[in-house]
Design an enzyme around this catalytic site. Structure first.
Site, PDB file in Angstrom:
ATOM      1  N   PHE A  69     -15.481   3.730   7.313  1.00 59.51           N
ATOM      2  CA  PHE A  69     -14.105   4.078   6.956  1.00 59.51           C
ATOM      3  C   PHE A  69     -13.867   4.109   5.451  1.00 59.51           C
ATOM      4  O   PHE A  69     -12.739   4.290   5.005  1.00 59.51           O
ATOM      5  CB  PHE A  69     -13.123   3.102   7.619  1.00 59.51           C
ATOM      6  CG  PHE A  69     -13.360   1.646   7.288  1.00 59.51           C
ATOM      7  CD1 PHE A  69     -12.879   1.087   6.118  1.00 59.51           C
ATOM      8  CD2 PHE A  69     -14.087   0.834   8.156  1.00 59.51           C
ATOM      9  CE1 PHE A  69     -13.096  -0.246   5.805  1.00 59.51           C
ATOM     10  CE2 PHE A  69     -14.306  -0.506   7.854  1.00 59.51           C
ATOM     11  CZ  PHE A  69     -13.806  -1.042   6.668  1.00 59.51           C
ATOM     12  N   ARG A  74       2.662  -6.922   8.780  1.00 64.76           N
ATOM     13  CA  ARG A  74       1.997  -5.752   9.384  1.00 64.76           C
ATOM     14  C   ARG A  74       2.594  -5.407  10.744  1.00 64.76           C
ATOM     15  O   ARG A  74       2.705  -4.229  11.093  1.00 64.76           O
ATOM     16  CB  ARG A  74       0.495  -5.998   9.464  1.00 64.76           C
ATOM     17  CG  ARG A  74      -0.186  -5.825   8.095  1.00 64.76           C
ATOM     18  CD  ARG A  74      -1.606  -6.267   8.137  1.00 64.76           C
ATOM     19  NE  ARG A  74      -2.363  -5.920   6.929  1.00 64.76           N
ATOM     20  CZ  ARG A  74      -3.439  -6.578   6.539  1.00 64.76           C
ATOM     21  NH1 ARG A  74      -3.894  -7.597   7.240  1.00 64.76           N
ATOM     22  NH2 ARG A  74      -4.085  -6.209   5.450  1.00 64.76           N
ATOM     23  N   LYS A 110       0.817  -1.214   0.000  1.00 64.46           N
ATOM     24  CA  LYS A 110       0.000   0.000   0.000  1.00 64.46           C
ATOM     25  C   LYS A 110       0.862   1.281   0.000  1.00 64.46           C
ATOM     26  O   LYS A 110       2.064   1.227   0.275  1.00 64.46           O
ATOM     27  CB  LYS A 110      -0.942  -0.031   1.205  1.00 64.46           C
ATOM     28  CG  LYS A 110      -1.984  -1.157   1.125  1.00 64.46           C
ATOM     29  CD  LYS A 110      -2.971  -1.067   2.280  1.00 64.46           C
ATOM     30  CE  LYS A 110      -4.016  -2.168   2.193  1.00 64.46           C
ATOM     31  NZ  LYS A 110      -5.034  -2.051   3.267  1.00 64.46           N
ATOM     32  N   ASN A 159      -2.210   0.127   6.867  1.00 60.60           N
ATOM     33  CA  ASN A 159      -1.707  -1.175   7.333  1.00 60.60           C
ATOM     34  C   ASN A 159      -0.809  -1.880   6.315  1.00 60.60           C
ATOM     35  O   ASN A 159      -0.690  -3.094   6.333  1.00 60.60           O
ATOM     36  CB  ASN A 159      -2.863  -2.058   7.815  1.00 60.60           C
ATOM     37  CG  ASN A 159      -3.816  -2.433   6.714  1.00 60.60           C
ATOM     38  OD1 ASN A 159      -3.705  -1.928   5.601  1.00 60.60           O
ATOM     39  ND2 ASN A 159      -4.749  -3.315   6.998  1.00 60.60           N
ATOM     40  N   GLU A 204     -10.046 -10.132  -7.881  1.00 60.10           N
ATOM     41  CA  GLU A 204      -9.100  -9.026  -7.682  1.00 60.10           C
ATOM     42  C   GLU A 204      -7.946  -9.101  -8.687  1.00 60.10           C
ATOM     43  O   GLU A 204      -7.484  -8.067  -9.184  1.00 60.10           O
ATOM     44  CB  GLU A 204      -8.586  -9.043  -6.239  1.00 60.10           C
ATOM     45  CG  GLU A 204      -9.704  -8.725  -5.254  1.00 60.10           C
ATOM     46  CD  GLU A 204      -9.291  -8.768  -3.787  1.00 60.10           C
ATOM     47  OE1 GLU A 204      -8.105  -9.064  -3.486  1.00 60.10           O
ATOM     48  OE2 GLU A 204     -10.153  -8.482  -2.940  1.00 60.10           O
ATOM     49  N   TYR A 212     -12.585  -1.557  -3.689  1.00 53.29           N
ATOM     50  CA  TYR A 212     -13.096  -1.744  -2.325  1.00 53.29           C
ATOM     51  C   TYR A 212     -14.617  -1.571  -2.255  1.00 53.29           C
ATOM     52  O   TYR A 212     -15.149  -1.275  -1.178  1.00 53.29           O
ATOM     53  CB  TYR A 212     -12.414  -0.765  -1.375  1.00 53.29           C
ATOM     54  CG  TYR A 212     -11.022  -1.194  -0.949  1.00 53.29           C
ATOM     55  CD1 TYR A 212     -10.820  -2.350  -0.207  1.00 53.29           C
ATOM     56  CD2 TYR A 212      -9.912  -0.427  -1.268  1.00 53.29           C
ATOM     57  CE1 TYR A 212      -9.546  -2.746   0.210  1.00 53.29           C
ATOM     58  CE2 TYR A 212      -8.622  -0.812  -0.857  1.00 53.29           C
ATOM     59  CZ  TYR A 212      -8.461  -1.979  -0.118  1.00 53.29           C
ATOM     60  OH  TYR A 212      -7.206  -2.371   0.286  1.00 53.29           O
ATOM     61  N   ARG A 258      -2.308 -14.315   4.064  1.00 48.20           N
ATOM     62  CA  ARG A 258      -2.975 -13.621   5.178  1.00 48.20           C
ATOM     63  C   ARG A 258      -2.225 -13.884   6.490  1.00 48.20           C
ATOM     64  O   ARG A 258      -2.125 -13.009   7.342  1.00 48.20           O
ATOM     65  CB  ARG A 258      -4.445 -14.032   5.249  1.00 48.20           C
ATOM     66  CG  ARG A 258      -5.217 -13.498   4.034  1.00 48.20           C
ATOM     67  CD  ARG A 258      -6.665 -13.900   4.029  1.00 48.20           C
ATOM     68  NE  ARG A 258      -7.440 -13.212   5.043  1.00 48.20           N
ATOM     69  CZ  ARG A 258      -7.895 -11.964   4.958  1.00 48.20           C
ATOM     70  NH1 ARG A 258      -7.596 -11.229   3.888  1.00 48.20           N
ATOM     71  NH2 ARG A 258      -8.620 -11.431   5.912  1.00 48.20           N
ATOM     72  N   THR A 316      -5.350  -7.531  10.404  1.00 43.54           N
ATOM     73  CA  THR A 316      -5.646  -6.246   9.750  1.00 43.54           C
ATOM     74  C   THR A 316      -5.158  -5.077  10.604  1.00 43.54           C
ATOM     75  O   THR A 316      -4.574  -4.120  10.097  1.00 43.54           O
ATOM     76  CB  THR A 316      -7.169  -6.115   9.516  1.00 43.54           C
ATOM     77  OG1 THR A 316      -7.600  -7.256   8.780  1.00 43.54           O
ATOM     78  CG2 THR A 316      -7.499  -4.856   8.738  1.00 43.54           C
ATOM     79  N   HIS A 374      -2.259  -5.508   1.508  1.00 46.58           N
ATOM     80  CA  HIS A 374      -3.585  -6.102   1.307  1.00 46.58           C
ATOM     81  C   HIS A 374      -3.417  -7.532   0.814  1.00 46.58           C
ATOM     82  O   HIS A 374      -2.433  -7.835   0.133  1.00 46.58           O
ATOM     83  CB  HIS A 374      -4.374  -5.308   0.253  1.00 46.58           C
ATOM     84  CG  HIS A 374      -5.593  -6.045  -0.243  1.00 46.58           C
ATOM     85  ND1 HIS A 374      -6.784  -6.034   0.449  1.00 46.58           N
ATOM     86  CD2 HIS A 374      -5.796  -6.836  -1.323  1.00 46.58           C
ATOM     87  CE1 HIS A 374      -7.657  -6.798  -0.200  1.00 46.58           C
ATOM     88  NE2 HIS A 374      -7.086  -7.291  -1.278  1.00 46.58           N
TER      89      HIS A 374
HETATM   90  P1  CMP Z   1      -7.556  -4.522   3.499  1.00 46.64           P
HETATM   91  O1  CMP Z   1      -7.153  -5.906   3.789  1.00 46.64           O
HETATM   92  O2  CMP Z   1      -6.898  -3.820   2.385  1.00 46.64           O
HETATM   93  O3  CMP Z   1      -9.136  -4.495   3.243  1.00 46.64           O
HETATM   94  C1  CMP Z   1      -9.980  -3.448   3.663  1.00 46.64           C
HETATM   95  C2  CMP Z   1      -9.245  -2.380   4.387  1.00 46.64           C
HETATM   96  O4  CMP Z   1     -10.060  -1.496   5.131  1.00 46.64           O
HETATM   97  C3  CMP Z   1      -8.372  -3.024   5.435  1.00 46.64           C
HETATM   98  O5  CMP Z   1      -7.288  -3.655   4.817  1.00 46.64           O
HETATM   99  C4  CMP Z   1      -8.021  -1.835   6.319  1.00 46.64           C
HETATM  100  O6  CMP Z   1      -6.899  -1.138   5.844  1.00 46.64           O
HETATM  101  C5  CMP Z   1      -9.259  -0.965   6.166  1.00 46.64           C
HETATM  102  N1  CMP Z   1     -10.021  -0.955   7.393  1.00 46.64           N
HETATM  103  C6  CMP Z   1     -10.673  -1.975   7.944  1.00 46.64           C
HETATM  104  N2  CMP Z   1     -11.265  -1.598   9.084  1.00 46.64           N
HETATM  105  C7  CMP Z   1     -10.967  -0.295   9.243  1.00 46.64           C
HETATM  106  C8  CMP Z   1     -11.279   0.667  10.215  1.00 46.64           C
HETATM  107  N3  CMP Z   1     -12.043   0.348  11.279  1.00 46.64           N
HETATM  108  N4  CMP Z   1     -10.822   1.915  10.065  1.00 46.64           N
HETATM  109  C9  CMP Z   1     -10.065   2.226   8.975  1.00 46.64           C
HETATM  110  N5  CMP Z   1      -9.736   1.350   7.997  1.00 46.64           N
HETATM  111  C10 CMP Z   1     -10.176   0.108   8.151  1.00 46.64           C
END
Ligand code: CMP
Length: 137
Positions: free
Chosen positions: A57, A102, A9, A112, A126, A49, A85, A91, A115
């Protein structure tokens, strides 16, 4: 062999962590089958997304994912979706296990650093979204 879709990212790219993340990826037994740098438009990030469009968010997520370049990857190994994962970690980096990507590089739930697809079905969707027209074998 199974494939999954991954993103390094914009936070990690800006912080010069591409090499560190790819080193951990290869050390975990993944082959990099396709890789491309891209600066996502808001529309591309929104489309990617879309499943999260009603989450509070969503705006922040789209803003972040289009703020700078990222690295798009097709990764391959046995059990690639689940293994990637595991290698990324939770996450929220605060909950990620020691030694995960992470835990090592991410700053927060929103920023984070990586992905990964959450299922084989979504990996196929995807990969097609970003590598359409490429033959990923
Ligand atoms: P990702 O695996 O890319 O898929 C969805 C993304 O949403 C996740 O990683 C996080 O970066 C983001 N995300 C999920 N929950 C939250 C949250 N509560 N606040 C902000 N970002 C979030």
């Amino acid at each position: 062999m199974e494939q999954t879709f991954a993103i390094i990212k914009p936070d990690a790219v800006a912080d010069n962590q591409i090499g560190g993340i790819l080193a951990m990826t290869e050390a975990a037994g993944f082959k990099i089958r396709a890789m491309r740098m891209a600066h996502l438009t808001r529309k591309q990030a929104e489309g990617f997304y879309a499943v999260h469009k009603d989450r509070p968010f969503f705006g922040e997520l789209v803003e972040f994912m289009s703020e700078g370049p990222c690295v798009l990857l097709c990764l391959e190994r046995e059990d690639a979706v689940a293994k990637w994962r595991e290698v990324m970690g939770a996450t929220n980096p605060a909950n990620a296990a020691e030694g995960t990507i992470r835990k090592t590089f991410a700053k927060s739930m929103g920023r984070n650093c990586a992905h990964g697809s959450d299922s084989k079905e979504n990996a196929a969707i995807e990969l097609a979204y970003f590598f359409a027209g490429n033959s990923l074998q």
